[in-house]
Write a protein that holds these residues in place. Structure first.
Motif, PDB file in Angstrom:
ATOM      1  N   GLY A  15       0.818  -1.212   0.000  1.00 58.27           N
ATOM      2  CA  GLY A  15       0.000   0.000   0.000  1.00 58.27           C
ATOM      3  C   GLY A  15       0.852   1.262   0.000  1.00 58.27           C
ATOM      4  N   LEU A  16       1.917   1.266   0.789  1.00 63.36           N
ATOM      5  CA  LEU A  16       2.817   2.421   0.812  1.00 63.36           C
ATOM      6  C   LEU A  16       3.525   2.610  -0.531  1.00 63.36           C
ATOM      7  CD1 LEU A  16       4.543   2.328   4.325  1.00 63.36           C
ATOM      8  CD2 LEU A  16       2.821   3.946   3.498  1.00 63.36           C
ATOM      9  N   LEU A  17       3.890   1.488  -1.163  1.00 60.60           N
ATOM     10  CA  LEU A  17       4.528   1.594  -2.483  1.00 60.60           C
ATOM     11  C   LEU A  17       3.568   2.201  -3.503  1.00 60.60           C
ATOM     12  CD1 LEU A  17       6.512  -1.780  -2.717  1.00 60.60           C
ATOM     13  CD2 LEU A  17       7.465   0.525  -2.565  1.00 60.60           C
ATOM     14  N   VAL A  18       2.297   1.823  -3.418  1.00 56.51           N
ATOM     15  CA  VAL A  18       1.296   2.411  -4.322  1.00 56.51           C
ATOM     16  C   VAL A  18       1.168   3.906  -4.050  1.00 56.51           C
ATOM     17  CG1 VAL A  18      -1.148   2.424  -4.949  1.00 56.51           C
ATOM     18  CG2 VAL A  18       0.038   0.243  -4.614  1.00 56.51           C
ATOM     19  N   PHE A  19       1.078   4.271  -2.764  1.00 54.71           N
ATOM     20  CA  PHE A  19       0.960   5.686  -2.416  1.00 54.71           C
ATOM     21  C   PHE A  19       2.206   6.453  -2.864  1.00 54.71           C
ATOM     22  CE2 PHE A  19       1.192   9.436   0.231  1.00 54.71           C
ATOM     23  CZ  PHE A  19      -0.130   9.855   0.304  1.00 54.71           C
ATOM     24  N   HIS A  37       2.296   9.690  -5.422  1.00 55.60           N
ATOM     25  CA  HIS A  37       2.864  10.993  -5.074  1.00 55.60           C
ATOM     26  C   HIS A  37       4.068  11.324  -5.950  1.00 55.60           C
ATOM     27  CE1 HIS A  37       3.186  14.486  -2.606  1.00 55.60           C
ATOM     28  NE2 HIS A  37       4.410  14.192  -2.186  1.00 55.60           N
ATOM     29  N   LEU A  38       4.880  10.320  -6.260  1.00 55.35           N
ATOM     30  CA  LEU A  38       6.038  10.555  -7.119  1.00 55.35           C
ATOM     31  C   LEU A  38       5.597  10.944  -8.526  1.00 55.35           C
ATOM     32  CD1 LEU A  38       9.134  10.503  -7.251  1.00 55.35           C
ATOM     33  CD2 LEU A  38       8.976   8.113  -7.995  1.00 55.35           C
ATOM     34  N   SER A  39       4.544  10.298  -9.030  1.00 62.94           N
ATOM     35  CA  SER A  39       4.014  10.656 -10.358  1.00 62.94           C
ATOM     36  C   SER A  39       3.550  12.106 -10.366  1.00 62.94           C
ATOM     37  CB  SER A  39       2.848   9.732 -10.725  1.00 62.94           C
ATOM     38  OG  SER A  39       3.267   8.387 -10.802  1.00 62.94           O
ATOM     39  N   ALA A  64      -4.565   5.300  -9.499  1.00 63.80           N
ATOM     40  CA  ALA A  64      -3.911   4.412  -8.535  1.00 63.80           C
ATOM     41  C   ALA A  64      -4.437   4.608  -7.110  1.00 63.80           C
ATOM     42  CB  ALA A  64      -2.393   4.603  -8.572  1.00 63.80           C
ATOM     43  N   PRO A  65      -4.944   5.814  -6.723  1.00 66.75           N
ATOM     44  CA  PRO A  65      -5.549   5.930  -5.390  1.00 66.75           C
ATOM     45  C   PRO A  65      -6.674   4.929  -5.137  1.00 66.75           C
ATOM     46  CG  PRO A  65      -5.133   8.116  -6.246  1.00 66.75           C
ATOM     47  CD  PRO A  65      -4.807   7.145  -7.355  1.00 66.75           C
ATOM     48  N   LEU A  66      -7.388   4.519  -6.196  1.00 65.31           N
ATOM     49  CA  LEU A  66      -8.432   3.506  -6.017  1.00 65.31           C
ATOM     50  C   LEU A  66      -7.820   2.200  -5.512  1.00 65.31           C
ATOM     51  CD1 LEU A  66     -10.499   4.105  -9.284  1.00 65.31           C
ATOM     52  CD2 LEU A  66     -11.030   4.889  -6.970  1.00 65.31           C
ATOM     53  N   LEU A  67      -6.667   1.837  -6.055  1.00 64.61           N
ATOM     54  CA  LEU A  67      -5.975   0.638  -5.590  1.00 64.61           C
ATOM     55  C   LEU A  67      -5.487   0.824  -4.160  1.00 64.61           C
ATOM     56  CD1 LEU A  67      -4.667  -2.137  -6.004  1.00 64.61           C
ATOM     57  CD2 LEU A  67      -2.705  -0.974  -7.066  1.00 64.61           C
ATOM     58  N   TYR A  68      -4.964   2.003  -3.863  1.00 63.60           N
ATOM     59  CA  TYR A  68      -4.463   2.282  -2.508  1.00 63.60           C
ATOM     60  C   TYR A  68      -5.574   2.147  -1.471  1.00 63.60           C
ATOM     61  CZ  TYR A  68      -2.652   4.931   1.469  1.00 63.60           C
ATOM     62  OH  TYR A  68      -2.273   5.326   2.733  1.00 63.60           O
TER      63      TYR A  68
END
Length: 404
Positions: A186-190, A194-196, A218-222
């Protein structure tokens, strides 16, 4: 002609999809999807807090509410455009950082009790967020330069701070919680989201479609990962609560109330059942001479054998003190042989002996309650205890009359 028409249809469909994913309303679609996922988490957390009143559920509810406020502000910014862009952007950025801090605090609290130093870390991180927001407000009066440059200078502080918070959480929190891999994912997705966003805003003249897609969807996945993390943890807590309500803390056997309930259930349904009632011999002397630790170890050793022997044929429980009961629900079991096997194993493996009595319903028509059946086995155990100990006695009508 048909080929041209087919090509035109394909191009139009592609443009429609592109318009949906990257068009002027794409941000609204992404924000709306995130609102739906967060609302699902909010409903779950509110119901849990109102029913159980745990601090972790309160923290979870508060963090979800702050995330919801963030998306409301973002939607307002998309709808109103440049009218209040600076204020909405400042509010959204600050709320986003606060929401991330609160959410990770809630995750930690679901697995751990918070100590004073944890509260200190939490409030210090919120204070730093506030200071960065104030710095952004006062940048134009502190520095000279073009308004666009000063705006970016003030904005980059909270953005980099959020990136730093992701690293801090990744390093320190996973080892403290049960679902380490899911939380890290989850942190990797977040982090990717944010990096994008940072690359699109600060490094590219024209936003990359791929990075924009990650940023918006991607927030939907997070939030789905968060939902699953919270759901599984809550199921764990409920199962643990249920387990502790029906089992004995020392031995792991079912407690007296559950055993009575289970026995009554089988009798009420007309199943033929048997009850083994055991008592450790000379248990008080063991406690007095070797201490309560030795007594506890003996209880656990006897309970382990009871649990193993009853695993596929019934239920084992601690009835109180050194008394343990087995409810045998398999009518094909020879209770005499079964009881003798249990007694023999305990004598050979634990260093203590037990006196055992057993009783059983004769047919489906037996008018006997769980309390009566267990009392019969108890009487038989008492007979074994008073006639030499370390033996097995079956309950009979004459034995019951003698007890009266």
């Amino acid at each position: 002609m048909a080929k041209v028409e087919s090509t035109r249809t394909f191009v139009e469909a592609t443009l429609n999809v592109s318009e949906l994913l990257f068009g002027p309303y794409a941000r609204l679609y992404g924000y709306a999807g995130s609102l739906v996922m967060l609302t699902m988490i909010l409903v779950m957390s509110v119901r849990l807090f109102t029913s159980r009143r745990r601090k972790a559920y309160l923290s979870l509810t508060a963090s979800v509410l702050v995330f919801l406020v963030y998306y409301v502000v973002m939607i307002a910014g998309s709808l109103f455009g440049a009218q209040d862009e600076a204020r909405l952007d400042l509010a959204a950025q600050t709320i986003h950082v606060v929401a991330f801090i609160m959410m990770n605090r809630a995750i930690y609290q679901l697995y751990n009790s918070t100590q004073k130093r944890h509260h200190l870390y939490f409030y210090a991180s919120l204070l730093l967020t506030l200071l960065l927001a104030l710095f952004r407000i006062f940048v134009p009066s502190l520095f000279e330069g073009a308004p666009e440059q000063l705006a970016e200078l003030g904005r980059i502080g909270p953005d980099v701070y959020l990136l730093l918070l992701v690293f801090i959480c990744f390093i320190f929190i996973p080892a403290q919680i049960g679902q380490m891999r899911r939380y890290q994912f989850g942190l990797l997705v977040f982090f990717s989201i944010h990096l994008s966003y940072l690359i699109n805003r600060y490094m590219l003249e024209t936003p990359s479609p791929v990075l924009t897609f990650v940023e918006l969807y991607a927030p939907l996945l997070y939030y789905f990962i968060l939902f699953m993390l919270f759901f599984e943890r809550i199921v764990e807590l409920m199962q643990a609560s249920m387990h502790s309500a029906i089992t004995d803390g020392l031995t792991g056997l079912y407690n007296r109330r559950y055993m009575l309930s289970k026995t009554n259930q089988y009798i009420r349904l007309g199943y033929p059942v048997s009850v083994l009632f055991s008592d450790i011999d000379n248990f008080k002397k063991l406690n007095d001479t070797k201490g309560h630790h030795a007594g506890d170890e003996a209880l656990k050793a006897v309970a382990r054998i009871m649990m193993e022997e009853s695993e596929e044929i019934g239920f084992a429980g601690r009835f109180g003190g050194e008394e343990m009961v087995v409810l045998v629900t398999d009518p094909s079991i020879d209770m005499g042989k079964f009881s003798e096997k249990v007694r023999g194993r305990i004598e050979a493996e634990t260093g203590v002996t037990v006196s055992i009595g057993y009783s059983k319903t004769k047919s489906r028509e037996d008018d006997v309650s769980a309390e009566q059946l267990i009392a019969q086995a108890d009487q038989a155990m008492y007979k074994a205890k008073t006639t030499g100990k370390n033996k097995v006695v079956k309950f009979t009508v004459s034995l019951g009359n003698a007890a009266k």
